[in-house]
Scaffold this active site. Structure first.
Site, PDB file in Angstrom:
ATOM      1  N   CYS A  22       0.798  -1.223   0.035  1.00 49.99           N
ATOM      2  CA  CYS A  22      -0.080   0.085   0.064  1.00 49.99           C
ATOM      3  C   CYS A  22       0.971   1.184   0.056  1.00 49.99           C
ATOM      4  CB  CYS A  22      -0.918  -0.003   1.006  1.00 49.99           C
ATOM      5  SG  CYS A  22      -2.394  -0.712   0.890  1.00 49.99           S
ATOM      6  N   HIS A  59      -3.194  -7.710  -2.013  1.00 50.94           N
ATOM      7  CA  HIS A  59      -3.078  -6.287  -2.906  1.00 50.94           C
ATOM      8  C   HIS A  59      -2.396  -6.836  -4.398  1.00 50.94           C
ATOM      9  CE1 HIS A  59      -1.908  -2.088  -2.708  1.00 50.94           C
ATOM     10  NE2 HIS A  59      -1.702  -2.343  -4.029  1.00 50.94           N
ATOM     11  N   HIS A 112      -0.821  -7.727  -7.243  1.00 46.30           N
ATOM     12  CA  HIS A 112       0.565  -7.690  -7.641  1.00 46.30           C
ATOM     13  C   HIS A 112       1.003  -8.997  -8.647  1.00 46.30           C
ATOM     14  CE1 HIS A 112       0.697 -10.606  -4.340  1.00 46.30           C
ATOM     15  NE2 HIS A 112       2.082 -10.885  -4.670  1.00 46.30           N
ATOM     16  N   GLN A 168       4.668 -10.849 -10.299  1.00 43.18           N
ATOM     17  CA  GLN A 168       6.100 -11.191 -10.033  1.00 43.18           C
ATOM     18  C   GLN A 168       6.958 -11.308 -11.229  1.00 43.18           C
ATOM     19  OE1 GLN A 168       7.299 -13.632  -6.530  1.00 43.18           O
ATOM     20  NE2 GLN A 168       5.090 -14.241  -6.348  1.00 43.18           N
TER      21      GLN A 168
HETATM   22 ZN    ZN Z   1      -2.357  -3.048  -0.014  1.00 47.52          ZN
END
Ligand code: ZN
Ligand code: ZN
Ligand code: FE
Length: 324
Positions: free
Chosen positions: A39, A144, A146, A148
């Site tokens: 975040c 969150h 994402h 890689q």
């Molecule tokens: Zn987050």
């Protein structure tokens, strides 16, 4: 056992592939469960960004790794490389990449492409693997949004297999195996999920996973750095639509999946290769997961409990219902 930190590649001489070995994740400090390191405003993230590429704090590969152990029989090698996390949006509460606006997905893709360009100059960088794991079933702990990146000092096994098939096919037929697969899928039509000017998204005839989707550029191209601006823009849309169809297929459950980019290695010449994205949706039904088990992991061959043409129809319906 002593708490010795080990980080190395170990060669499996029987299956002829590398295993990435590291125990340094064990030394990871405790973190409160409600804290999100991705975040905005965190020590690594700061403020004022649209997307971020961070170095993975507990990587399997490092630019300056420890010396590998010396074994009297087995082969080892340095875990030299890079592990990155791509934070795809500052917003924590978004279910999937496909819930982001197309221009944000495009922005993320451009960041990944720039990173690939930067890494391709490094001595250790033989392969740039971008992948995205979605859902608790896949073992994703941080929600969150994402993905890689692993910059590897070797070519991953599955890609190596693809390269060998494509090399042989080209030698024998004088054309690209992947281009012929695209042609076959377009001609059949029944497994197509989405098409635009530059990209074709389909559930392959030979799908392994229940909702498997491959996205190919129509142009015969090897590396993401070689995509034109226009191709990157329409890839963002092809990804958004394909993933949207997949994640919304079941009403009460967002589809867990694995996404991976297969492109040519960064070193050497692979003119017969054709880059693509593979997505493996792992639910057969809302409440039924496909497990890779005895036959799949133990034997190495998949069982498919339906036919891809039926599932492609379901996925296309989901796209029409939810995504266009
Ligand atoms: Zn987050
Ligand atoms: Zn091709
Ligand atoms: Fe592939």
């Amino acid at each position: 056992m002593a708490d010795k930190q080990v980080m190395e590649l170990r060669w499996d001489p029987i299956l002829r592939e590398w295993v990435l070995v590291s125990n340094i994740r064990r030394f990871r400090p405790w973190q409160p469960t409600n804290y999100c390191p991705f975040c905005p405003g965190g020590p690594e993230t700061g403020y004022g960004w649209r997307a971020l590429i961070l170095e993975n704090k507990y990587p399997m590969l490092m630019e300056n790794p420890p010396e590998p152990s010396n074994h009297w029989f087995y082969l080892t090698a340095k875990s030299v490389g890079k592990c990155y996390v791509v934070v795809e949006t500052p917003e924590h509460n978004i279910d999937d990449l496909s819930d982001l606006p197309t221009d944000q997905i495009e922005y993320v893709l451009r960041m990944i492409i720039n990173k690939a360009r930067e890494e391709s100059g490094k001595d250790y960088a033989y392969y740039f693997l971008w992948f995205r794991n979605k859902g608790r079933e896949i073992g994703v702990s941080l929600t969150h949004p994402h993905s890689q990146i692993y910059v590897l000092p070797f070519i991953p096994s599955r890609v190596e297999r693809e390269i060998e098939s494509a090399r042989e096919y080209f030698a024998k037929n004088g054309k690209c195996l992947f281009c012929d697969v695209i042609n076959a899928e377009v001609r059949d039509g029944v497994r197509i999920i989405y098409e635009n000017e530059h990209w074709v998204s389909f559930m392959p005839f030979y799908s392994h996973w229940p909702f498997e989707v491959h996205i190919y550029p129509r142009r015969h191209v090897q590396l993401i750095m070689e995509l034109t601006d226009e191709e990157v823009r329409s890839l963002a849309l092809a990804l958004k639509v394909s993933l949207c169809g997949l994640t919304h297929l079941f009403r009460s459950k967002s589809m867990p999946y694995i996404l991976v980019l297969h492109q040519a290695p960064l070193k050497g010449s692979y003119p017969f290769y054709h880059l693509h994205i593979e997505i493996y949706g792992i639910l057969r039904e809302e409440d039924k997961m496909k497990y890779a088990a005895g036959m799949e992991v133990g034997g190495g061959n998949f069982t498919y409990d339906a036919v891809p043409e039926e599932n492609a129809q379901r996925l296309r319906d989901s796209v029409l219902r939810n995504c266009v």
